[in-house]
Design an enzyme around this catalytic site. Sequence first.
Site, PDB file in Angstrom:
ATOM      1  CB  SER A  38      -3.543  46.556   3.425  1.00 14.01           C
ATOM      2  OG  SER A  38      -3.929  46.540   4.779  1.00 14.01           O
ATOM      3  CE  LYS A  39       2.424  40.543   5.643  1.00 12.12           C
ATOM      4  NZ  LYS A  39       3.839  40.807   5.483  1.00 12.12           N
ATOM      5  NE  ARG A  40      -1.352  47.971   8.523  1.00 13.37           N
ATOM      6  CZ  ARG A  40      -1.709  49.111   7.973  1.00 13.37           C
ATOM      7  NH1 ARG A  40      -2.676  49.834   8.485  1.00 13.37           N
ATOM      8  NH2 ARG A  40      -1.112  49.546   6.883  1.00 13.37           N
ATOM      9  NE  ARG A  41      -8.310  47.442   5.412  1.00 12.32           N
ATOM     10  CZ  ARG A  41      -7.439  48.429   5.249  1.00 12.32           C
ATOM     11  NH1 ARG A  41      -6.917  49.018   6.281  1.00 12.32           N
ATOM     12  NH2 ARG A  41      -7.102  48.824   4.047  1.00 12.32           N
TER      13      ARG A  41
END
Length: 479
Positions: free
Chosen positions: A257-260
């Site tokens: 995901s974008k957060r990671r």
Amino acid sequence: MTTGRVPVRTRIAPSPTGFLHLGTARTALYSWAYARHHGGQFVLRIEDTDVARSTQDSVEQILVAMRWLGLDYDEGPIYQMQRLERYHAVVEQMLAAGTAYRCYCTPDELEAMREAQRARGEKTRYDGRWRPRPGKTLPLPPAGVQPVVRFANPPDGHVHWDDLVKGPISISNEEIDDLIILRPPPEGAGAGALGVPTYNFAVVVDDWDMAITHVFRGDEHINNTPWQINIFRALKAPLPLFGHCPIILGEDGLKLSKRRGAVSVTAYQEAGYLPEAMLNYLARLGWSHGDEELFSREQMVQWFDGSHLAKSPAQWDPAKLAWVNAHYIKVAADDRLAALVVPFLQQRGVTVEAADARLAARCALFKDRCNTLAELADWLAMFHLPPAPSDADRATHLTDAVRPALAALRARLASVSWDKAGIAQAMKDTLAEHKLKMPQLAPPVRVAVCGRSQTPAIDAVLALYDRDAVLQRLAVVLD
Ligand code: GLU
């Protein structure tokens, strides 16, 4: 593996609500390769019915990323929002045939229905209150409520399909409620505005109209497929085969995901990955052909017959991607690398012409030691930017003991023929004169000229500088 329908037609159907996600790129690749393998066609459809979140900018980004990856499509982009009339025509047919019906429940009523189901410990679902049944009297449509249209899902039996990735799947129709297929136009949309269909309905009409034979997509859609199959059946449309690819996990084992970290194709392009490396790596992330790790686009097309798709999620492995990219950089043509590295050099404050023959020669010398174009640019920038050696390198290598040899070398370099052989001779003569060994002289030269103590062979490196630049850089450390 085939429906028997020819030609094989596949599609990718991204929603333009952001960049091209790596997972979507992978299903696009599988769909593309499968169509190419069978001499069929690959269609690009833009699923833009989420009007609030879809943007033209995102469409452009997706098109650019597809082009960069070389995933050429035979038809499209086809925009769902340009097909509203078609969806309405199909809805009318379904209403007439009794496979769809109008539902006048308000959002409040639906919430109360779910609340009551939760209170009884039941699964929340539409209870069919507006569904016509023999002998049932429907309530009168309330004034002022714009209806939605729901699909009349078969009340019993099973939906079964043989998934190209997961194998046989069977779901009881009792698990599935009557899905909304068409919403009314938003309030204030103006006279003549058409309501927008929901994903599960538009996707079926499109896959039918576009004669899609094989659907590859992410397994987040697996719960949608029973509805879609039932709608295909209600429309008496031929069913495609479905293949649901497992999600891609990040290094931490959680959904990528974008957060990671980076999840868009464009981010990898910008970080200096080559498209053929991305394709190769994405292909292997969920598919295999024996032990092959490195293969060309043509080989993939030749091998990709829809078998050997992994059932379990693949894990994103940056180290492996770097290894694959390093391979493709190493085998890339020098003039291509020269053109590709220019923007990376620009980011480092270096302006250089891609056509400069020395740029290609420099790429040739460094390309076997770089994981990315960004790393290649880090090397090549040293030909342009003033050297900035670390204090440690200065202290270790630019000693008083070595300065006389550096001065002598500089004097020789001023007159030798400016090529690798001439420079090698100057080094050799200097070593002999000063009774030094190569490891005593080469690192100081590197630190003085390149600003770092390790490089490829020093004669090859120096030959790719201007003679004057080398003389000037040596003069600076001799002061
Ligand atoms: N628009 C859907 C998505 O981006 C497409 C799913 C499908 O391929 O049917 O996930």
